[in-house]
Design an enzyme around this catalytic site. Structure first.
Site, short mmCIF file in Angstrom:
data_model
loop_
_atom_site.label_atom_id
_atom_site.label_comp_id
_atom_site.label_asym_id
_atom_site.label_seq_id
_atom_site.Cartn_x
_atom_site.Cartn_y
_atom_site.Cartn_z
N HIS A 162 0.83 -1.20 0.00
CA HIS A 162 0.00 0.00 0.00
C HIS A 162 0.87 1.25 0.00
O HIS A 162 2.06 1.19 0.29
CB HIS A 162 -0.94 0.00 1.21
CG HIS A 162 -2.20 -0.77 0.96
ND1 HIS A 162 -3.07 -0.43 -0.04
CD2 HIS A 162 -2.72 -1.85 1.56
CE1 HIS A 162 -4.09 -1.28 -0.03
NE2 HIS A 162 -3.90 -2.16 0.93
N LYS A 600 -13.81 5.74 7.27
CA LYS A 600 -13.86 7.01 6.55
C LYS A 600 -15.31 7.43 6.32
O LYS A 600 -15.63 8.62 6.32
CB LYS A 600 -13.14 6.86 5.20
CG LYS A 600 -13.01 8.17 4.43
CD LYS A 600 -11.97 8.05 3.33
CE LYS A 600 -12.43 7.15 2.23
NZ LYS A 600 -13.45 7.77 1.37
#
Length: 948
Positions: A162, A600
């Site tokens: 990532h 989120k």
């Protein structure tokens, strides 16, 4: 890097390990030593003047932190502004490297403390397998139950690449060398040996200083594959088999068996490695059929190189003479098949057998694409058709040794290699495939249209889609035609699935066995992948041997998707064609839960609660269907994305959700933190086993008459979640200008530019937070020391919930009971406590100054500060602890020790970002300024350790 007298008395080896002294004194000594050596290197390489600048900045930053000294803050500003570009880069590098060196010292101290416990004969520590076995024994769990667990369990850490992964292999190699030298200092040394060791450390730190921390070119998927392989060589290939042997001994010790009931190999390969690197193409246009083939080729080459080296070493070790010890007929047959005709080894059947095994292994490696073999084999032999054949030959050696008074000879290396063959096969790690559901829909829309079956599949209702897909799954003919020109996307997706078919044939069925669907929202999303498997030979139907090669795994990520997860799975498993395929999978079905997007989407508290509820509802649905549930936890590094201690997280799972089956992602810099040191790597692997063992077999505290109390706790959580959700959404999504604040007050734009990952930072070319990937979202908040996704909304939720009832004392008592008795709530608060300990409002305020609109800046930052205070007060009220990490003093000291070196990096980063953005406005770019920003990002990520 602090100044230090060269006449300081040195601790002896016995001092460093003395149990009655300050147990952290050796850590402080190591940090001082490495800091002093880095300071010496700084003087050597850059001069005394630069060293003095670094020291002045460090001391001023310490004053600014400890004393909230405005004068120190102003002085710090002046110091930083006066730095020219070269000085700035040097200062940033100095503090970044110290973050890395402090990590090495800390990891070594963890190993030292564990060894001290073992030497002292201490009781097993929480998190160890021995502790778990003792706990299970006391709870009445039998040895038979434990052994059954190890026969059927699957525990799989899955490595992912990532954009927060910042470790170059060259840096990793240098740091491992420094760690090795530091560990040597705990051994008895003569003055000359200690001086030589210090000189070598100085040399290695000099090499580190002269080695580039950052990549100048964008990281490719192939680079990510090769970086991940470093951790297999360092940790997994050696430590996993060794851990199996340790656990087998611990089980035998805690649960002795009668000699007549002992079996020779009761444990299945219950820990298996997984990977997304090269197969995860969701939002990554750089992943394709070639990267999948490359990933498996490199994995296979790596594990076969390991086997070849181990077999060669065994050939040197097993010099057993047939004149002195007998051998089994099977071993003699292996020796007779050997191409080795040397007269010197005619009486050494084990060596001859190993030469034959080596020759077959070399042929196996060549058949799988290996261009070179380190040590050329003697003669030729047929390659192994499967890892099982290789393991069988190794077992012949083990059985023969045991039958002829040589059992001890098998233990040091041979038994571990035999275990490694079971664990890693010829593929080393299972490569998962992942793609977004909307891509599958587009591909099938084109296939249906070109086959003249349905003109616009995408426009159909869900019921119509399901009916069409089931109808097509029952038909023997394919939709695809080799005579039609399809879009690039369709050709790419089909070629990827065909590649999966080929890979499985070459490397074995464990090489690729999972297909994960991002953004699963409907039943048709799962049926689409089954049909695409049928189109590419991965699903065979229409006969008695219906079979599907890849398990179709839904990934539920957003809060709305998590709320629909159980319904979708219930509907899917009710379809006869699907249920038939699940039965072929051993009545086992995996479901993946995403921790990132839910956070989120709705904030820390709501994300965790929705995940908990989704798991509970999935257990109910799967129990009714008679299917075993395996959960795959998509945890990130930061607490805001499901991070935090894995042991606590597994034990906090709802009842019935583990049952010996669990997969979880290991992401970003967390991989380096957990697995770059072999000893720490083994402990982290053992910790996963211990937690899964406990969560699967320990009686649940809320069973029976206590179930009512759990229901009360869950009702409170539902109310708190609703309040926290609205508080979080109000700030992030409903406050005008919040997006502008975020992009100005964090280094998100600069992170997106950094060459540290092959995947874009945002799913779309926009500044919408909805489109931003959750990883850079959390990473950015970590860099500016707010870590907002790990706590925002909790304080307001507690305050409102307490105010809604006149009997506040009763509600406080309820929260305290939840913290004391409910592992889920305790883990939630523990993680929040850890996040708050790393949060620093004074540092964050410096970042907020980058927001040009003063009214917006003051308005939003004021709200964040107020909520931070509410969260701190709420934690104190519930836990009774005023200080952060009061129950984890080791971590508290660790974090505190880092601040003196992290704070300057934050202040330097702010100054560099200001310069960079000013230049950007003028249409200019200064590569050195950008490099300084990226170096600061690296140093802070290394120092905070779980921000990605």
């Amino acid at each position: 890097m602090a100044k230090q007298s060269n006449t300081r008395p040195r601790a002896t080896s016995s001092d460093r390990n003395a149990p009655d002294r300050d147990k952290d004194a050796p850590l402080k000594e190591d940090i001082r030593l490495l800091g002093r050596l880095l300071g010496d290197v700084l003087r050597d390489q850059e001069g005394d003047a630069v060293f003095e600048v670094v020291e002045t900045i460090r001391q001023t930053a310490v004053r600014f932190r400890r004393e909230s000294d405005d004068q120190a803050g102003a002085q710090l500003n002046r110091l930083l502004k006066k730095l020219d570009r070269e000085q700035t880069i040097t200062v940033v590098r100095a503090f970044s490297y110290f973050s890395h060196l402090a990590n090495i010292a800390e990891d070594h101290h963890h190993n030292r403390r564990r060894r001290a416990h073992l030497l002292a004969g201490s009781t097993p520590q929480e998190g160890s397998v021995a502790f778990a076995l003792e706990k299970l024994d006391k709870a009445g769990v039998t040895g038979a139950q434990v052994r059954d667990f190890f026969k059927d369990a699957l525990i799989s850490p899955v490595l992912t690449a990532h954009p927060t992964e910042v470790q170059r292999k060259s840096i990793l190699d240098s740091e491992n060398d420094i760690a090795r030298l530091l560990a040597q200092r705990d051994l008895p040394m003569t003055p000359k040996e200690r001086a030589d060791n210090t000189e070598l450390l100085h040399t290695r730190i000099t090499m580190l200083w002269q080695t580039r921390l950052l990549r100048y070119s964008k990281l490719s998927v192939k680079d990510e594959v090769n970086n991940a392989l470093s951790y297999y060589r360092i940790t997994f290939l050696n430590e996993l088999p060794g851990m199996y042997e340790d656990i087998a001994e611990e089980v035998a010790e805690q649960f002795p068996q009668r000699a007549s009931s002992k079996s020779k190999n009761t444990f299945s390969p219950f820990v298996q490695m997984g990977s997304w690197i090269g197969g995860d193409r969701d939002g990554n246009p750089n992943v394709n059929a070639d990267t999948m083939r490359y990933a498996l080729s490199r994995q296979s080459t790596t594990v076969l190189d390991f086997y070849l080296a181990e077999v060669h070493a065994l050939g040197a070790e097993l010099s057993v003479s047939g004149f002195l010890a007998g051998v089994s007929p099977e071993l003699q047959a292996l020796a007779d098949a050997s191409p080795d005709q040397s007269a010197h080894r005619t009486d050494e059947p084990y060596r001859r057998a190993l030469i034959f095994i080596y020759t077959r292994l070399a042929a196996t490696a060549r058949a799988r694409g290996a261009a070179t073999i380190a040590r050329r084999e003697i003669g030729s032999a047929a390659p192994y058709a499967s890892p099982a054949e290789f393991a069988q030959d190794l077992q012949i050696l083990i059985d023969s040794l045991k039958s002829h008074h040589g059992g001890a000879l098998a233990r040091p290396r041979l038994a571990k290699l035999r275990r490694a063959a079971d664990i890693f096969g010829f593929h080393m790690a299972t490569l998962d495939m992942r793609q977004s559901s909307d891509v599958h829909e587009r591909v099938l829309t084109e296939l249906f249209r070109c086959a003249q079956v349905e003109t616009n599949y995408a426009a159909l209702t869900e019921e119509q889609k399901v009916a069409l897909l089931l109808s097509e799954l029952d038909k023997p003919r394919l939709l695809f035609s080799p005579y039609i020109d399809y879009s690039d996307e369709t050709n790419s997706e089909l070629s990827i699935m065909r590649a999966a078919h080929d890979i499985r044939k070459m490397y074995g069925s464990r090489a690729i066995r999972n297909y994960i669907i991002s953004h699963t929202e409907t039943v048709s999303d799962m049926l689409e992948v089954l049909l695409l498997q049928r189109e590419t030979g991965l699903l065979r139907n229409g006969s008695s041997d219906d079979d599907v090669e890849l398990m179709v795994i839904p990934l539920f990520e957003t809060i709305p998707d998590l709320r629909q997860a159980a319904v979708i799975m219930e509907q899917t498993m009710a379809i006869p064609q699907v249920r038939k395929l699940i039965s072929k999978q051993g009545d086992l079905q995996e479901v993946m839960l995403g921790y990132s997007d839910s956070n989120k989407d709705g904030g820390f508290l709501t994300s965790n609660w929705e995940l908990y509820k989704a798991e509970t509802h999935l257990v109910e649905v799967f129990n009714r269907a008679g299917v075993k549930l395996r959960l795959f936890h998509g945890r990130g590094g930061t607490v805001g994305r499901g991070g935090g201690p894995s042991y606590d997280a597994i034990l906090a799972q709802p009842p019935g959700t583990v049952n010996g089956q669990i997969r979880l992602t290991e992401q970003g810099e967390i991989i380096a933190s957990k697995f770059s040191n072999p000893e720490i790597g083994r402990r982290n692997l053992a910790l996963l086993v211990a937690a899964t063992l406990e969560a699967s077999l320990m009686p649940h505290p809320f069973n029976g008459r206590h179930a009512k109390k759990l229901a009360e706790f869950e009702n409170v959580m539902s109310e708190l979640s609703e309040l926290a959700y609205h508080a979080y959404r109000d700030l992030v999504y409903e406050t005008p200008g919040f997006t502008d604040y975020f992009f100005s007050a964090t280094p998100i734009a600069e992170i997106a530019e950094l060459n540290i990952g092959s995947r874009p930072a945002s799913r779309k070319a926009s500044r919408r937070i909805e489109d931003l990937r959750a990883i850079p979202w959390g990473f950015s908040w970590g860099q500016c020391r707010l870590l907002l996704p790990g706590w925002y909304g909790f304080g307001e939720a507690i305050e409102q919930w307490l105010a809604a009832d006149n009997n506040k004392r009763h509600r406080v008592a309820m929260l305290r009971a939840m913290f004391k008795e409910w592992p889920f709530f305790a883990t939630l608060l523990s993680n929040m406590d850890m996040v708050l300990s790393k949060t620093d409002l004074a540092v964050a305020s410096r970042y907020s100054e980058m927001v040009q609109d003063r009214r917006l800046r003051n308005s939003i930052f004021k709200r964040i500060v107020a909520e931070h205070e509410r969260v701190s007060d709420a934690l104190t009220l519930i836990t009774g602890r005023k200080e952060r990490l009061a129950n984890n003093p080791l971590l508290a000291r660790s974090i505190k020790n880092r601040f003196a070196y992290l704070d300057p990096l934050n202040h330097l980063q702010v100054e560099l970002i200001k310069r960079h953005r000013l230049l950007m406005k003028e249409g200019k770019v200064d590569d050195r300024v950008r490099r300084g920003i990226h170096l600061s990002i690296n140093g802070l990520a290394a120092g905070l350790r779980n921000t990605g």
